[in-house]
Design an enzyme around this catalytic site. Structure first.
Site, PDB file in Angstrom:
ATOM      1  N   SER A  64       0.821  -1.198   0.000  1.00 55.17           N
ATOM      2  CA  SER A  64       0.000   0.000   0.000  1.00 55.17           C
ATOM      3  C   SER A  64       0.861   1.256   0.000  1.00 55.17           C
ATOM      4  CB  SER A  64      -0.939  -0.013   1.214  1.00 55.17           C
ATOM      5  OG  SER A  64      -1.938   0.976   1.071  1.00 55.17           O
ATOM      6  N   ASN A  81       7.256  -3.603   7.980  1.00 51.15           N
ATOM      7  CA  ASN A  81       8.153  -2.459   8.063  1.00 51.15           C
ATOM      8  C   ASN A  81       7.722  -1.487   9.166  1.00 51.15           C
ATOM      9  OD1 ASN A  81      10.303  -0.827   7.294  1.00 51.15           O
ATOM     10  ND2 ASN A  81       9.115   0.260   5.741  1.00 51.15           N
ATOM     11  N   SER A  93     -36.661   7.736 -35.551  1.00 50.58           N
ATOM     12  CA  SER A  93     -37.723   6.829 -36.004  1.00 50.58           C
ATOM     13  C   SER A  93     -38.612   7.499 -37.046  1.00 50.58           C
ATOM     14  CB  SER A  93     -38.569   6.368 -34.814  1.00 50.58           C
ATOM     15  OG  SER A  93     -37.779   5.638 -33.897  1.00 50.58           O
ATOM     16  N   SER A  98     -28.114   3.946 -29.702  1.00 48.58           N
ATOM     17  CA  SER A  98     -26.747   3.378 -29.771  1.00 48.58           C
ATOM     18  C   SER A  98     -25.708   4.416 -29.355  1.00 48.58           C
ATOM     19  CB  SER A  98     -26.445   2.849 -31.172  1.00 48.58           C
ATOM     20  OG  SER A  98     -26.825   3.749 -32.186  1.00 48.58           O
TER      21      SER A  98
END
Length: 634
Positions: free
Chosen positions: A32, A166, A475, A542
């Site tokens: 990390s 560590n 359409s 689309s």
């Protein structure tokens, strides 16, 4: 301050050359953010006396300017944090590689960034590593990013993992803190199907248990980190595998020479050996092995060579040359783990480019089986993958791919996914196995084909793909065009977005994955209707360029005509013939294109209709005029 002075450069070089060239360990430091990865590598180099005088001088100067150390004048992290942004912020962004050697072994270490947004850099480094040093801040324990890096490391074939706990100096060298973290790490190792991992308490800043045994943790009886790394067995030995030569380039400098160039990724080969070219399966003999300098009798993994075959075979970039008694697999259906690296999510059904070695093919995820919960490592149902998520998926490629499972051969089992529109790398994958499906299915040749059907109808088939926002008039215009064509005697079929959702796409919603699948199904139906010789009118929002490009790729050249019905959002919202925008503004439709979901305008459509300015009849006439000018209708 713990440390040693650096030996003269001549001594360092002599020591490197005296070591066996094959006794090399590649390892990464991962974990990390701010767990001390860069400081650890700096400590290894400094205490090992591996810094030259000019490097020490530069380190002292940089430490005064950028240093964050509270214990001494040298900030060892600066030895590997080379970017200006890294030094200013005290973090690692890019992957930093350093090579060094001890009396016993040569090393190449990669310092990988801890931030989640730079996971792709960690993946790159881990793909060539034999071992991983997974760092943990003793004050924080195992974090989500620690688990992510551990999981990705094992996914990429790393079997030797060292847990370096560590900053023990910041917890007063407490044995119980270390043992608690080590116990949790062993549980993670079991879930990752690893051998019990080695856990070492240390302080990279002060040097305890890095290269020198600490006298402040007498309760720890194990080895130092460096001593352990000197004994780790390198897991990858490509020379022991079977001969694999992916063809990178057809080498034809003149009409008298034709060779095939590439780098051997595993195994070895000699002149005179019998070989097979895949995926075609053609067999021949290897006549010559050529390099820039000379001819060779034998070549081994890592060698860049050109081979000359005894027979004149059709071999192309992306083909693989292999021995006939141990062939890699060939398939266009695969199961793989994928690490997603793109800002936009992975969507099943969306077309991508897949690059494996020297081969590049079209591909799509046909099924996302699950994603992995990084915290628990359990499978979770999902429809997409977001940035830095890992999942298991099925893929289909548009051409057979030559490969081997990743756990058998890294080079032959790893791939990247590329966005077709931006050419950016958006994912990387590891192949698990081929899907044994549809192997007995072949295309049936029919006597009556598309050309015969079109000739019988006296027309040229094509797809008119009307795209635009809801309310733009797609359409309406498509219906007027179809009426005109019908009056002229042409055979047509209309696929309207709303109509197909009453039947073919009744099971789909309006999430991004469902929108992708909606377009894919309509595009496949449109392709079949073009095969029938029809002029097909598709009216579909689309919204994504990728899916419209996918639809175009299904058709032959000049059969797909993209018509952008361009109306500004405010005009569409003012029209709102179905009341969708009103519902979206009130929160009832969360994913309406233009409001809650983006619309990507076409880059180069065949026709743009400014529907906010012209009447529908006029716009339909423009479409008919385009069809006439292109010779589709007379």
């Amino acid at each position: 301050m713990v440390g040693t002075t650096s030996p003269p450069a001549s001594e360092t070089e002599a020591g490197l050359h005296s070591l066996p060239q094959n006794d090399l360990l590649r390892f990464i430091t991962c974990g990390s953010v701010d767990d001390g990865k860069s400081t650890l590598i700096g400590r290894l180099l400094y205490d090992g006396g591996l810094l030259l005088e000019d490097q020490l001088a530069s380190l002292k100067a940089d430490s005064r300017r950028f240093g964050t150390s509270h214990y001494g004048e040298l900030d060892l992290a600066l030895l590997v944090d080379g970017l200006a942004a890294e030094r200013e912020q005290g973090i690692t962004i890019d992957v930093a590689y350093r090579s060094f050697a001890t009396k016993h072994r040569r090393f190449i270490v990669a310092d990988t960034p801890g931030h989640e947004q730079y996971t792709r850099n960690m993946v790159t480094a881990a793909s060539t590593a034999d071992a991983a040093v997974l760092l943990v801040d003793a004050r924080k324990g195992l974090l989500t990013q620690t688990r992510r890096h551990g999981f990705i490391a094992t996914l990429l074939g790393i079997r030797h993992v060292v847990l370096a706990v560590n900053k023990m100096d910041l917890v007063e060298w407490d044995r119980h803190v270390f043992e608690h973290i080590a116990s949790e790490a062993q549980g993670l190792a079991r879930r990752l199907s690893l051998e019990p991992i080695t856990c070492i308490p240390l302080s990279a800043l002060l040097g305890d248990n890095v290269t020198n045994v600490s006298d402040r943790m007498e309760w720890y009886q194990g080895t130092t980190l460096l001593e352990h790394l000197e004994t780790v067995k390198a897991s990858s030995n490509t020379r022991l595998g079977s001969f694999r030569l992916p063809v990178q380039w057809v080498n034809r400098p003149d009409q008298n020479f034709r060779g095939f160039s590439g780098t051997l990724v595993s195994g070895s080969v000699r002149t005179g050996d019998r070989v097979v070219v895949l995926p075609s399966g053609q067999t021949t003999r290897l006549e010559k092995i050529v390099t820039m300098d000379c001819h060779l009798n034998e070549a081994a993994a890592g060698d860049a060579i050109t081979v000359v075959l005894a027979d004149d075979l059709d071999v192309s970039r992306g083909d693989v040359i292999a021995p006939p008694d141990d062939l890699p697999e060939v398939s266009d259906q695969l199961s793989a783990h994928i690490v997603w690296l793109g800002e936009q999510p992975l969507l099943p059904g969306r077309p991508y480019l897949l690059r494996l070695g020297t081969a590049t093919v079209g591909a799509q995820v046909t099924e996302l089986k699950h994603r992995v919960n990084i915290s628990t490592l359990e499978p979770v149902a999902a429809k997409s993958l977001s940035l830095n998520e890992v999942g298991v998926s099925n893929l289909a490629t548009d051409q057979p791919l030559v490969f081997e499972p990743y756990d058998k051969n890294r080079a032959m089992g790893s791939f990247i996914l590329i966005d077709r529109m931006s050419n950016a790398t958006v994912g990387c994958g590891m192949i698990d196995f081929a899907l044994r499906r549809a192997s007995n299915i072949h295309r049936q040749r029919m006597t009556i084909d598309k050309a015969a059907r079109a000739a019988a109808l006296g027309q040229k088939p094509c797809v008119l793909w009307f795209t635009g926002l809801s309310g733009a008039g797609k359409s309406t215009i498509a219906d007027l065009v179809e009426q005109d064509l019908h009056r002229r005697g042409y055979r047509t079929m209309s696929l309207d977005g709303d109509n197909v959702r009453h039947g073919l796409n009744k099971d789909l919603g309006f999430t991004d994955p469902d929108r992708v699948e909606n377009v894919r199904r309509v595009a496949e139906v449109a392709r079949l209707m073009v095969e029938a010789g029809l002029i097909v009118l598709v009216s579909l929002i689309s919204p994504f360029r990728s899916e419209r490009q996918m639809a175009r790729s299904l058709m032959e050249q000049d059969e797909f005509l993209e018509i952008f019905v361009d109306a500004p959002l405010e005009i569409c919202e003012a029209r709102d013939p179905k009341g969708l925008y009103k519902k979206a503004r009130s929160g009832l439709i969360p994913n309406l294109t233009g409001i809650g979901s983006p619309y990507e305008s076409p880059d180069s459509p065949e026709l743009v209709l400014a529907s906010g300015e012209g009447e529908a009849q006029q716009l339909a006439a423009c479409v008919v005029q385009m069809l006439t000018s292109r010779g589709i209708i007379s």
